[in-house]
Design an enzyme around this catalytic site. Structure first.
Site, PDB file in Angstrom:
ATOM      1  N   ASP A 174      68.617 111.536  33.408  1.00 29.58           N
ATOM      2  CA  ASP A 174      69.170 111.909  34.715  1.00 29.58           C
ATOM      3  C   ASP A 174      69.599 110.630  35.430  1.00 29.58           C
ATOM      4  OD1 ASP A 174      69.749 112.759  37.222  1.00 29.58           O
ATOM      5  OD2 ASP A 174      67.842 113.780  37.586  1.00 29.58           O
ATOM      6  N   LYS A 221      83.057 102.879  42.019  1.00 27.56           N
ATOM      7  CA  LYS A 221      83.974 102.676  40.892  1.00 27.56           C
ATOM      8  C   LYS A 221      84.434 101.210  40.816  1.00 27.56           C
ATOM      9  CE  LYS A 221      83.992 106.692  39.053  1.00 27.56           C
ATOM     10  NZ  LYS A 221      83.587 106.878  37.664  1.00 27.56           N
TER      11      LYS A 221
END
Ligand SMILES: NC(=O)c1ccc[n+]([C@@H]2O[C@H](COP(=O)([O-])OP(=O)(O)OC[C@H]3O[C@@H](n4cnc5c(N)ncnc54)[C@H](OP(=O)(O)O)[C@@H]3O)[C@@H](O)[C@H]2O)c1
Length: 371
Positions: free
Chosen positions: A114, A232
């Protein structure tokens, strides 16, 4: 047949064409829309590489872009390990069984990692590297990400950091740095690749070294799309430092580094996260999204079209990879994005150091909390 028809039109005029008036009126619009669609669908990968028997770890392989990548790898006979947030999920075992059947490839597995929980990532990576001789690993493809709708308040990961920052950047950093010994110890003739998925939102990113987990930003200063951009941007900058570390690593056998890192921007795609983002996660938004479907169809790629640049990064011959990171969009190796941080080695090294520190501190804090 078409020649006969054209000859009749030439002889008798356009009145012999059925529904000519409608065609004349609407035809240019349809052709224009199809031409625009063709342009926005982007290029297709034309490289081929034998994937049979290669071992590939994929994050985010259960949906959108990642699922498309997994299907292609499975069809080509690769051994695919999907990292998923939960293993005991009825849907997942059904999904894997049908994928194995569809692709005639039994070598598709899932492991729990996870990304919103550092401990879960550590458990997976420790299990992976705790092997002698080291397990084969040809590729790590990182597609998992969260893109929160613009209207939501800050959401926290299990470790208390901002959810997008942890899932998109910090967890991938954690995974890859933990797996580094296993990656470095692959035989020198094995072409090992790490592929990170970036996004155009990266141009909006703003990195604050003192708050990489966005712990101190709350509404109204907190803007989810800016955090998405920052995650990002940080992921892409991390790629440059990671490549440098692999390249500079002195192998015991004296062979040069065999690890290539690529950053891929797939372009805008009609994926579940895109839908959640543009609908603001609301029912009204969803209704509007459905009404506007032709617009999304024309201007956004399907997952398969977006995946072409990932296929390109996976299949490109290794000699085409430089010693630097390959920044890929639309099936081409591009110049780095026009941000000064991409030229700033010290900034990238400092980001690496601060990220490492944040993860260590957070893991300690979470461990204490669990006790
Ligand atoms: N869509 C676009 O327009 C676009 C544009 C540029 C770049 N990208 C990038 O392309 C990549 C794929 O995007 P997509 O739109 O295809 O995404 P998507 O369909 O929403 O899939 C996201 C994947 O990430 C997984 N994931 C999310 N949180 C996780 C967690 N905590 N632990 C493990 N896995 C987790 C999801 O797993 P579950 O199935 O369990 O939720 C899912 O498999 C992303 O990196 C995205 O930033 C997308």
């Amino acid at each position: 047949m078409p020649i006969n028809f054209l000859a009749t039109v030439a002889k008798e005029g356009t009145q012999v064409i059925p529904k000519y008036e409608q065609l004349k009126r609407y035809g240019p619009y349809v052709v224009g829309a199809l031409a625009t669609k063709f342009y926005f669908s982007g290029s297709s990968n034309t490289w081929e590489r034998n994937m049979h028997g290669r071992v590939v770890i994929v994050t985010g392989g259960t949906s959108g872009l990642g699922a498309t990548v997994v299907r292609r790898l499975a069809k080509e006979g690769a051994q695919v390990i999907l990292l998923v947030r939960k293993l005991d999920d009825g849907w997942l075992s059904e999904h894997i069984s049908s994928l194995r059947e569809e692709t005639n490839n039994p070598l598709i597995y899932a492991e729990e990692a996870d990304l919103a929980d550092f401990q879960s990532v550590r458990k997976f990576a420790t299990k992976w590297i705790d092997n002698l001789p080291p397990r084969r690993l040809d590729m790590v493809v990182c597609c998992a990400a969260v893109a929160l709708p613009p209207s939501v308040e800050r959401q926290a990961s299990k470790d208390g950091l901002e959810l997008q920052m942890q899932t998109n950047y910090l967890a991938h950093f954690h995974l890859l740095t933990l797996l580094s010994p296993a990656i470095r110890s692959q035989p020198p003739d094995r072409d090992v690749r790490i592929i990170l998925t970036s996004c155009v939102a990266g141009v909006m990113g703003k990195i604050d070294m003192n708050d990489l987990g966005f712990q101190h930003q709350q509404y109204p200063k907190y803007k989810p799309y800016k955090v998405l951009g920052t995650s990002k941007l940080a992921l892409s900058l991390f790629a440059y430092e990671l490549q440098r570390q692999f390249t500079e690593y002195q192998r015991q056998d004296g062979a040069p580094s065999n690890v290539h890192v690529a950053v891929v921007d797939p372009g805008m795609m009609r994926s579940p996260s895109f839908r959640r983002f543009v609908t603001f996660g609301s029912l009204w938004g969803l209704l509007l999204y459905l009404i506007m479907w032709p617009i999304w169809w024309i201007f956004c790629k399907s997952s398969l079209e977006g995946a072409q640049s990932l296929f390109f990064a996976m299949m490109l011959p290794d000699v085409q990879y430089m010693t630097d990171v390959a920044y890929i969009s639309d099936c081409r190796v591009r110049q780095k994005p026009p941000r000064k941080e991409f030229e700033d080695k010290e900034f990238q090294q400092e980001l690496f150091k601060q990220t490492e520190k944040l993860i260590t501190d957070t893991e300690r804090f979470s461990a204490k909390k669990r006790k």
